[in-house]
Design a protein around this motif. Structure first.
Motif, PDB file in Angstrom:
ATOM      1  N   TYR A 137      11.353   5.021  -6.199  1.00  0.00           N
ATOM      2  CA  TYR A 137      12.357   3.845  -6.276  1.00  0.00           C
ATOM      3  C   TYR A 137      11.534   2.817  -6.477  1.00  0.00           C
ATOM      4  N   VAL A 138      10.209   2.902  -6.497  1.00  0.00           N
ATOM      5  CA  VAL A 138       9.142   1.938  -7.196  1.00  0.00           C
ATOM      6  C   VAL A 138       8.399   2.233  -8.329  1.00  0.00           C
ATOM      7  N   PRO A 139       7.831   1.183  -8.692  1.00  0.00           N
ATOM      8  CA  PRO A 139       7.213   1.640 -10.206  1.00  0.00           C
ATOM      9  C   PRO A 139       6.079   2.563  -9.917  1.00  0.00           C
ATOM     10  N   VAL A 140       5.779   3.190 -10.835  1.00  0.00           N
ATOM     11  CA  VAL A 140       4.533   4.159 -10.584  1.00  0.00           C
ATOM     12  C   VAL A 140       3.265   3.574 -10.357  1.00  0.00           C
ATOM     13  N   GLU A 141       3.003   2.402 -10.568  1.00  0.00           N
ATOM     14  CA  GLU A 141       1.915   1.599 -10.303  1.00  0.00           C
ATOM     15  C   GLU A 141       1.850   1.378  -8.679  1.00  0.00           C
ATOM     16  N   LYS A 142       2.853   1.354  -7.950  1.00  0.00           N
ATOM     17  CA  LYS A 142       3.033   0.932  -6.778  1.00  0.00           C
ATOM     18  C   LYS A 142       3.269   2.047  -5.871  1.00  0.00           C
ATOM     19  N   ARG A 143       3.322   3.167  -6.333  1.00  0.00           N
ATOM     20  CA  ARG A 143       3.596   4.697  -5.516  1.00  0.00           C
ATOM     21  C   ARG A 143       2.422   4.772  -4.515  1.00  0.00           C
ATOM     22  N   PHE A 144       1.046   4.258  -4.873  1.00  0.00           N
ATOM     23  CA  PHE A 144       0.007   4.840  -4.021  1.00  0.00           C
ATOM     24  C   PHE A 144       0.048   3.826  -3.109  1.00  0.00           C
ATOM     25  N   ASP A 145       0.439   2.502  -3.131  1.00  0.00           N
ATOM     26  CA  ASP A 145       0.654   1.445  -2.260  1.00  0.00           C
ATOM     27  C   ASP A 145       1.555   2.025  -1.020  1.00  0.00           C
ATOM     28  N   ILE A 146       2.724   2.401  -1.470  1.00  0.00           N
ATOM     29  CA  ILE A 146       3.824   2.627  -0.467  1.00  0.00           C
ATOM     30  C   ILE A 146       3.285   4.084   0.536  1.00  0.00           C
ATOM     31  N   LEU A 147       2.656   4.893  -0.183  1.00  0.00           N
ATOM     32  CA  LEU A 147       2.039   5.972   0.397  1.00  0.00           C
ATOM     33  C   LEU A 147       0.812   5.710   1.427  1.00  0.00           C
ATOM     34  N   VAL A 148       0.122   4.829   1.211  1.00  0.00           N
ATOM     35  CA  VAL A 148      -1.075   4.258   1.823  1.00  0.00           C
ATOM     36  C   VAL A 148      -0.380   3.572   3.039  1.00  0.00           C
ATOM     37  N   LEU A 149       0.551   2.618   2.984  1.00  0.00           N
ATOM     38  CA  LEU A 149       1.098   1.856   4.012  1.00  0.00           C
ATOM     39  C   LEU A 149       1.673   2.827   4.919  1.00  0.00           C
ATOM     40  N   THR A 150       2.579   3.718   4.418  1.00  0.00           N
ATOM     41  CA  THR A 150       3.448   4.452   5.308  1.00  0.00           C
ATOM     42  C   THR A 150       2.323   5.579   6.410  1.00  0.00           C
ATOM     43  N   LEU A 151       1.629   6.031   5.540  1.00  0.00           N
ATOM     44  CA  LEU A 151       0.607   7.015   6.089  1.00  0.00           C
ATOM     45  C   LEU A 151      -0.167   6.159   7.395  1.00  0.00           C
ATOM     46  N   THR A 152      -0.784   4.992   6.839  1.00  0.00           N
ATOM     47  CA  THR A 152      -1.269   4.210   7.799  1.00  0.00           C
ATOM     48  C   THR A 152      -0.475   3.963   8.889  1.00  0.00           C
ATOM     49  N   LEU A 153       0.910   3.737   9.078  1.00  0.00           N
ATOM     50  CA  LEU A 153       1.862   3.485  10.028  1.00  0.00           C
ATOM     51  C   LEU A 153       1.829   4.780  10.832  1.00  0.00           C
ATOM     52  N   LEU A 154       1.873   5.917  10.196  1.00  0.00           N
ATOM     53  CA  LEU A 154       2.215   7.096  11.020  1.00  0.00           C
ATOM     54  C   LEU A 154       0.994   7.434  11.675  1.00  0.00           C
ATOM     55  N   ILE A 155      -0.375   7.211  10.951  1.00  0.00           N
ATOM     56  CA  ILE A 155      -1.571   7.259  11.778  1.00  0.00           C
ATOM     57  C   ILE A 155      -1.391   6.503  13.284  1.00  0.00           C
ATOM     58  N   ASN A 156      -1.201   5.232  13.028  1.00  0.00           N
ATOM     59  CA  ASN A 156      -1.202   4.370  14.009  1.00  0.00           C
ATOM     60  C   ASN A 156      -0.028   4.760  15.411  1.00  0.00           C
ATOM     61  N   LEU A 157       1.128   5.462  14.620  1.00  0.00           N
ATOM     62  CA  LEU A 157       2.114   5.916  15.780  1.00  0.00           C
ATOM     63  C   LEU A 157       1.690   6.900  16.495  1.00  0.00           C
ATOM     64  N   VAL A 158       0.689   7.717  15.941  1.00  0.00           N
ATOM     65  CA  VAL A 158       0.427   9.201  16.686  1.00  0.00           C
ATOM     66  C   VAL A 158      -0.904   9.041  17.105  1.00  0.00           C
ATOM     67  N   GLU A 159      -1.618   8.083  16.927  1.00  0.00           N
ATOM     68  CA  GLU A 159      -3.156   8.217  17.310  1.00  0.00           C
ATOM     69  C   GLU A 159      -3.425   8.330  18.832  1.00  0.00           C
ATOM     70  N   HIS A 160      -2.536   7.546  19.637  1.00  0.00           N
ATOM     71  CA  HIS A 160      -2.642   7.595  21.145  1.00  0.00           C
ATOM     72  C   HIS A 160      -1.420   7.935  21.824  1.00  0.00           C
ATOM     73  N   CYS A 161      -0.296   8.388  21.416  1.00  0.00           N
ATOM     74  CA  CYS A 161       0.980   8.511  21.873  1.00  0.00           C
ATOM     75  C   CYS A 161       1.504   9.951  21.686  1.00  0.00           C
ATOM     76  N   GLU A 162       1.265  10.596  22.712  1.00  0.00           N
ATOM     77  CA  GLU A 162       1.560  12.391  22.591  1.00  0.00           C
ATOM     78  C   GLU A 162       3.041  12.395  22.282  1.00  0.00           C
ATOM     79  N   HIS A 163       3.785  11.550  22.914  1.00  0.00           N
ATOM     80  CA  HIS A 163       5.496  11.541  22.673  1.00  0.00           C
ATOM     81  C   HIS A 163       5.792  11.526  21.244  1.00  0.00           C
ATOM     82  N   ASN A 164       5.164  10.619  20.437  1.00  0.00           N
ATOM     83  CA  ASN A 164       5.218  10.479  19.098  1.00  0.00           C
ATOM     84  C   ASN A 164       4.901  11.679  18.257  1.00  0.00           C
ATOM     85  N   ARG A 165       3.803  12.092  18.639  1.00  0.00           N
ATOM     86  CA  ARG A 165       3.177  13.435  18.074  1.00  0.00           C
ATOM     87  C   ARG A 165       4.448  14.565  18.015  1.00  0.00           C
ATOM     88  N   ALA A 166       4.890  14.661  19.191  1.00  0.00           N
ATOM     89  CA  ALA A 166       5.852  15.797  19.393  1.00  0.00           C
ATOM     90  C   ALA A 166       7.342  15.585  18.602  1.00  0.00           C
TER      91      ALA A 166
END
Length: 281
Positions: free
Chosen positions: A78-107
């Protein structure tokens, strides 16, 4: 922030944008607002001193991973092709922070169902929740796709170099023959374009690998589940990609605390993946 994140996640697909140059539309405002909110959210769930405070608070909300996985697997359409990389990087960075130290989030992440894309909606059995992929499987599939894309772009770059040659005497006589400098400039432009795509795919694959590394860390059950989705049931392909990323980080990182922390975290995940495949003594 969470409420605004959820609202924008719902509104952007209702106002899709294909033209990246249209800055006057509501679509542009919604998309950029989503990106800004995600940047703030990333900071809020970034845990300090290895204590899972922000990540735990976010993970305890019932819809956090539904929203994040929607941004990862559906929002790019739903975003321009040029912005797809941006949304992926932001979302993956958010996921990394969510699971880095929290075992509950990993499960929770590992077993969370992935939202259906437009292509999935009309597939046989798509209405049955049992037929939906889990995040663990979908993340591995995203890694394999990006890793394959990176290899393909890398081979194209090599082919461009192989095909580049100076014009011979007969060709020089032709009026429409490009000059030597034009040939070089064109080749460099092609290489930069291909290298850019290659690095984007490599970066996404590396971020996914970091998430997978945190998911399996100190958890044999999680490790066994992820192995089911990997070629040859081992992590060697992920180790190869993450090593490239790790070496790139070492070459380009500045001597800041954040850079050093990122390098150490990546090194730790590399060791985790290598240890997982090492024969037991």
């Amino acid at each position: 922030i969470h409420k605004l994140f959820k609202l924008l996640d719902e509104e952007v697909p209702l106002n899709p944008q294909r033209d990246n140059n249209d800055r006057e539309s509501i679509c542009f405002t919604l998309r950029e607002s989503l990106f800004d909110v995600m940047r703030v959210y990333i900071n809020l769930v970034h845990d300090y001193n290895d204590i899972s405070l922000g990540s735990k608070m976010s993970g305890e909300k019932s819809d956090t991973f539904d929203i994040v996985l929607h941004c990862l697997f559906v929002m790019p359409d739903y975003v321009p092709v040029e912005k797809r990389f941006d949304i992926l990087v932001l979302t993956l960075t958010l996921l990394i922070n969510l699971v880095e130290h929290c075992e509950h989030n990993r499960a929770v992440l590992l077993k969370s169902p992935v939202p259906l894309t437009n292509d999935d909606l009309f597939a046989p059995g798509s209405g049955d929740p049992e037929n939906r992929k889990t995040a663990g499987e979908a993340l591995v599939q995203m890694f394999l796709q990006k890793e394959e894309n990176a290899k393909r772009e890398e081979s194209k770059t090599d082919a461009i170099l192989d095909e580049t040659r100076l014009p011979d005497e007969k060709e020089k006589d032709k009026k429409d023959q490009k000059t030597e400098q034009e040939v070089i400039d064109e080749t460099v432009a092609k290489l930069l374009q291909k290298a850019g795509r290659h690095m984007e795919d490599t970066l996404i694959a590396s971020y996914v690998t970091l998430i997978i590394g945190y998911l399996i860390k100190d958890n044999k059950d999680h490790e066994a589940k992820i192995r089911e989705y990997l070629p040859d049931a081992n992590f060697s392909i992920m180790v190869t990609v993450l090593k490239k990323f790790y070496n790139f980080m070492n070459l380009t990182a500045s001597a800041t605390v954040a850079s050093n922390r990122g390098i150490k975290a990546t090194e730790m995940i590399l060791k985790t993946l290598e240890k997982a495949d090492a024969p037991e003594v």
